[in-house]
Motif scaffolding. Structure first.
Motif, PDB file in Angstrom:
ATOM      1  N   LYS A  78       0.859  -1.176   0.000  1.00 48.99           N
ATOM      2  CA  LYS A  78       0.000   0.000   0.000  1.00 48.99           C
ATOM      3  C   LYS A  78       0.893   1.223   0.000  1.00 48.99           C
ATOM      4  O   LYS A  78       1.891   1.270   0.733  1.00 48.99           O
ATOM      5  CB  LYS A  78      -0.893  -0.009   1.243  1.00 48.99           C
ATOM      6  CG  LYS A  78      -1.840   1.154   1.357  1.00 48.99           C
ATOM      7  CD  LYS A  78      -2.706   1.003   2.597  1.00 48.99           C
ATOM      8  CE  LYS A  78      -3.716   2.132   2.678  1.00 48.99           C
ATOM      9  NZ  LYS A  78      -4.669   1.910   3.782  1.00 48.99           N
ATOM     10  N   SER A  79       0.546   2.194  -0.795  1.00 53.85           N
ATOM     11  CA  SER A  79       1.333   3.412  -0.862  1.00 53.85           C
ATOM     12  C   SER A  79       1.203   4.201   0.434  1.00 53.85           C
ATOM     13  O   SER A  79       0.121   4.304   1.002  1.00 53.85           O
ATOM     14  CB  SER A  79       0.838   4.274  -2.030  1.00 53.85           C
ATOM     15  OG  SER A  79       1.579   5.459  -2.110  1.00 53.85           O
ATOM     16  N   TRP A 132      -4.924  -1.181  -0.977  1.00 52.75           N
ATOM     17  CA  TRP A 132      -3.976  -2.297  -1.008  1.00 52.75           C
ATOM     18  C   TRP A 132      -3.908  -2.913  -2.403  1.00 52.75           C
ATOM     19  O   TRP A 132      -4.907  -2.961  -3.118  1.00 52.75           O
ATOM     20  CB  TRP A 132      -4.374  -3.372   0.001  1.00 52.75           C
ATOM     21  CG  TRP A 132      -4.066  -2.990   1.405  1.00 52.75           C
ATOM     22  CD1 TRP A 132      -4.925  -2.436   2.313  1.00 52.75           C
ATOM     23  CD2 TRP A 132      -2.808  -3.113   2.058  1.00 52.75           C
ATOM     24  NE1 TRP A 132      -4.271  -2.221   3.497  1.00 52.75           N
ATOM     25  CE2 TRP A 132      -2.960  -2.619   3.369  1.00 52.75           C
ATOM     26  CE3 TRP A 132      -1.559  -3.589   1.666  1.00 52.75           C
ATOM     27  CZ2 TRP A 132      -1.928  -2.597   4.293  1.00 52.75           C
ATOM     28  CZ3 TRP A 132      -0.522  -3.567   2.587  1.00 52.75           C
ATOM     29  CH2 TRP A 132      -0.714  -3.072   3.880  1.00 52.75           C
ATOM     30  N   TYR A 133      -2.732  -3.404  -2.747  1.00 58.80           N
ATOM     31  CA  TYR A 133      -2.514  -4.152  -3.981  1.00 58.80           C
ATOM     32  C   TYR A 133      -1.763  -5.429  -3.641  1.00 58.80           C
ATOM     33  O   TYR A 133      -0.881  -5.426  -2.782  1.00 58.80           O
ATOM     34  CB  TYR A 133      -1.643  -3.362  -4.976  1.00 58.80           C
ATOM     35  CG  TYR A 133      -2.324  -2.153  -5.542  1.00 58.80           C
ATOM     36  CD1 TYR A 133      -3.100  -2.251  -6.695  1.00 58.80           C
ATOM     37  CD2 TYR A 133      -2.184  -0.916  -4.937  1.00 58.80           C
ATOM     38  CE1 TYR A 133      -3.731  -1.139  -7.227  1.00 58.80           C
ATOM     39  CE2 TYR A 133      -2.810   0.205  -5.468  1.00 58.80           C
ATOM     40  CZ  TYR A 133      -3.578   0.087  -6.600  1.00 58.80           C
ATOM     41  OH  TYR A 133      -4.197   1.184  -7.121  1.00 58.80           O
ATOM     42  N   ARG A 134      -2.105  -6.508  -4.314  1.00 60.18           N
ATOM     43  CA  ARG A 134      -1.285  -7.721  -4.230  1.00 60.18           C
ATOM     44  C   ARG A 134      -0.456  -7.761  -5.503  1.00 60.18           C
ATOM     45  O   ARG A 134      -0.993  -7.824  -6.607  1.00 60.18           O
ATOM     46  CB  ARG A 134      -2.123  -8.981  -4.110  1.00 60.18           C
ATOM     47  CG  ARG A 134      -1.238 -10.215  -3.859  1.00 60.18           C
ATOM     48  CD  ARG A 134      -2.052 -11.454  -3.637  1.00 60.18           C
ATOM     49  NE  ARG A 134      -1.190 -12.555  -3.222  1.00 60.18           N
ATOM     50  CZ  ARG A 134      -1.587 -13.803  -3.142  1.00 60.18           C
ATOM     51  NH1 ARG A 134      -2.839 -14.121  -3.436  1.00 60.18           N
ATOM     52  NH2 ARG A 134      -0.755 -14.738  -2.765  1.00 60.18           N
ATOM     53  N   VAL A 135       0.865  -7.668  -5.335  1.00 58.67           N
ATOM     54  CA  VAL A 135       1.758  -7.683  -6.484  1.00 58.67           C
ATOM     55  C   VAL A 135       2.516  -9.007  -6.497  1.00 58.67           C
ATOM     56  O   VAL A 135       2.819  -9.578  -5.446  1.00 58.67           O
ATOM     57  CB  VAL A 135       2.742  -6.481  -6.468  1.00 58.67           C
ATOM     58  CG1 VAL A 135       1.975  -5.169  -6.495  1.00 58.67           C
ATOM     59  CG2 VAL A 135       3.678  -6.539  -5.279  1.00 58.67           C
ATOM     60  N   TRP A 163       2.390  -6.255   3.728  1.00 57.73           N
ATOM     61  CA  TRP A 163       1.759  -7.299   4.528  1.00 57.73           C
ATOM     62  C   TRP A 163       1.841  -8.611   3.788  1.00 57.73           C
ATOM     63  O   TRP A 163       1.672  -8.689   2.578  1.00 57.73           O
ATOM     64  CB  TRP A 163       0.291  -6.944   4.781  1.00 57.73           C
ATOM     65  CG  TRP A 163      -0.451  -7.950   5.588  1.00 57.73           C
ATOM     66  CD1 TRP A 163      -0.305  -8.209   6.918  1.00 57.73           C
ATOM     67  CD2 TRP A 163      -1.484  -8.826   5.124  1.00 57.73           C
ATOM     68  NE1 TRP A 163      -1.187  -9.192   7.302  1.00 57.73           N
ATOM     69  CE2 TRP A 163      -1.918  -9.589   6.224  1.00 57.73           C
ATOM     70  CE3 TRP A 163      -2.073  -9.039   3.884  1.00 57.73           C
ATOM     71  CZ2 TRP A 163      -2.921 -10.548   6.132  1.00 57.73           C
ATOM     72  CZ3 TRP A 163      -3.073  -9.992   3.781  1.00 57.73           C
ATOM     73  CH2 TRP A 163      -3.493 -10.731   4.907  1.00 57.73           C
ATOM     74  N   TYR A 164       2.097  -9.632   4.488  1.00 61.39           N
ATOM     75  CA  TYR A 164       2.049 -11.022   4.070  1.00 61.39           C
ATOM     76  C   TYR A 164       2.765 -11.316   2.754  1.00 61.39           C
ATOM     77  O   TYR A 164       2.188 -11.326   1.689  1.00 61.39           O
ATOM     78  CB  TYR A 164       0.610 -11.538   3.974  1.00 61.39           C
ATOM     79  CG  TYR A 164       0.600 -13.043   4.024  1.00 61.39           C
ATOM     80  CD1 TYR A 164       0.631 -13.691   5.247  1.00 61.39           C
ATOM     81  CD2 TYR A 164       0.640 -13.793   2.872  1.00 61.39           C
ATOM     82  CE1 TYR A 164       0.681 -15.067   5.298  1.00 61.39           C
ATOM     83  CE2 TYR A 164       0.701 -15.165   2.913  1.00 61.39           C
ATOM     84  CZ  TYR A 164       0.715 -15.804   4.132  1.00 61.39           C
ATOM     85  OH  TYR A 164       0.782 -17.149   4.186  1.00 61.39           O
ATOM     86  N   ARG A 165       4.006 -11.587   2.893  1.00 63.81           N
ATOM     87  CA  ARG A 165       4.820 -11.978   1.737  1.00 63.81           C
ATOM     88  C   ARG A 165       4.729 -13.484   1.550  1.00 63.81           C
ATOM     89  O   ARG A 165       4.856 -14.243   2.497  1.00 63.81           O
ATOM     90  CB  ARG A 165       6.260 -11.568   1.985  1.00 63.81           C
ATOM     91  CG  ARG A 165       7.103 -11.746   0.776  1.00 63.81           C
ATOM     92  CD  ARG A 165       8.147 -10.707   0.786  1.00 63.81           C
ATOM     93  NE  ARG A 165       9.031 -10.837  -0.331  1.00 63.81           N
ATOM     94  CZ  ARG A 165      10.263 -10.394  -0.311  1.00 63.81           C
ATOM     95  NH1 ARG A 165      10.743  -9.833   0.754  1.00 63.81           N
ATOM     96  NH2 ARG A 165      11.007 -10.512  -1.364  1.00 63.81           N
ATOM     97  N   ASP A 166       4.546 -13.905   0.325  1.00 60.50           N
ATOM     98  CA  ASP A 166       4.336 -15.321   0.017  1.00 60.50           C
ATOM     99  C   ASP A 166       5.311 -15.743  -1.078  1.00 60.50           C
ATOM    100  O   ASP A 166       5.478 -15.049  -2.075  1.00 60.50           O
ATOM    101  CB  ASP A 166       2.894 -15.495  -0.477  1.00 60.50           C
ATOM    102  CG  ASP A 166       2.447 -16.935  -0.528  1.00 60.50           C
ATOM    103  OD1 ASP A 166       3.027 -17.775   0.196  1.00 60.50           O
ATOM    104  OD2 ASP A 166       1.517 -17.232  -1.282  1.00 60.50           O
ATOM    105  N   TRP A 167       5.960 -16.872  -0.874  1.00 60.18           N
ATOM    106  CA  TRP A 167       6.910 -17.415  -1.853  1.00 60.18           C
ATOM    107  C   TRP A 167       6.529 -18.861  -2.092  1.00 60.18           C
ATOM    108  O   TRP A 167       6.650 -19.701  -1.209  1.00 60.18           O
ATOM    109  CB  TRP A 167       8.335 -17.297  -1.309  1.00 60.18           C
ATOM    110  CG  TRP A 167       9.345 -17.779  -2.281  1.00 60.18           C
ATOM    111  CD1 TRP A 167      10.085 -18.914  -2.190  1.00 60.18           C
ATOM    112  CD2 TRP A 167       9.716 -17.169  -3.503  1.00 60.18           C
ATOM    113  NE1 TRP A 167      10.884 -19.044  -3.290  1.00 60.18           N
ATOM    114  CE2 TRP A 167      10.680 -17.985  -4.111  1.00 60.18           C
ATOM    115  CE3 TRP A 167       9.313 -16.021  -4.161  1.00 60.18           C
ATOM    116  CZ2 TRP A 167      11.247 -17.677  -5.340  1.00 60.18           C
ATOM    117  CZ3 TRP A 167       9.880 -15.721  -5.377  1.00 60.18           C
ATOM    118  CH2 TRP A 167      10.852 -16.538  -5.945  1.00 60.18           C
ATOM    119  N   GLU A 168       6.040 -19.160  -3.306  1.00 61.97           N
ATOM    120  CA  GLU A 168       5.551 -20.498  -3.620  1.00 61.97           C
ATOM    121  C   GLU A 168       6.281 -21.085  -4.810  1.00 61.97           C
ATOM    122  O   GLU A 168       6.777 -20.359  -5.663  1.00 61.97           O
ATOM    123  CB  GLU A 168       4.058 -20.443  -3.965  1.00 61.97           C
ATOM    124  CG  GLU A 168       3.186 -19.975  -2.853  1.00 61.97           C
ATOM    125  CD  GLU A 168       1.722 -19.940  -3.256  1.00 61.97           C
ATOM    126  OE1 GLU A 168       1.359 -20.477  -4.328  1.00 61.97           O
ATOM    127  OE2 GLU A 168       0.927 -19.377  -2.504  1.00 61.97           O
TER     128      GLU A 168
END
Length: 182
Positions: A78-79, A132-135, A163-168
């Protein structure tokens, strides 16, 4: 978050350590982190603020040993005062990997920059409520130690929320996956 119905997909594991807390096993470079400083997309007070202390780039990062398969990194951002946030998946000294700068004012993903012999990485951005953006940035990696970085290019004193970094291990990020601790 909104319930959209049943989701049928294979099981995935988030490879990031402490994915909701950028102040623990995450390292900083020319930046500081204020944990649990803003409401996350889930509505809880668990999102963090990352503030740059350099005129070039201020970032948070984590190193993960990856296998030679497709991986995707995603994070909700989020900016704050920063409008340009860059996501990197790179090896040491940017010898391989990719980067993408996301413009949070326009809600757009820039062109993906590839390093070394890397190619085929793709970036996405999806808007969520409350700014919010999910990038996401993903592609096929070689077996190596990789750095997963998020930073602002907008100069000293500028900040963004994360918020909530995901690595899959897949070409796309899916649902929230619990991360493991160190």
């Amino acid at each position: 978050m909104q319930y959209l119905g049943y989701l049928a997909e294979g099981e995935r594991t988030n490879l990031c350590l402490q994915s909701e807390d950028f102040g623990t096993t995450w390292l900083t470079s020319a930046a500081s982190v204020s944990t649990n400083s803003i409401s996350s997309p889930s509505g809880s007070l668990t999102a963090d603020t990352v503030t740059a202390s350099s005129a070039s780039i201020g970032l948070v990062y984590q190193q993960i040993s990856a296998t030679a398969v497709a991986h995707t990194e995603s994070v909700w951002i989020k900016s704050g005062t920063a409008t340009n946030v860059r996501v990197d998946i790179v090896t040491a000294a940017f010898a391989a990997g990719a980067s993408c700068t996301f413009n949070l004012s326009a809600g757009t993903a820039g062109a993906v920059t590839h390093y070394g012999a890397s190619s085929g990485f793709a970036a996405t951005i999806k808007q969520y409520p409350n700014g919010w953006y999910r990038v996401s940035l993903g592609g096929t990696l070689t077996a190596a130690n990789w750095f997963f970085q998020i930073g602002t290019l907008d100069g000293a004193g500028t900040f963004f929320c994360a918020w909530y970094r995901d690595w899959e291990t897949d070409r796309k990020s899916t649902r929230l996956n619990s991360s493991h601790s160190a």
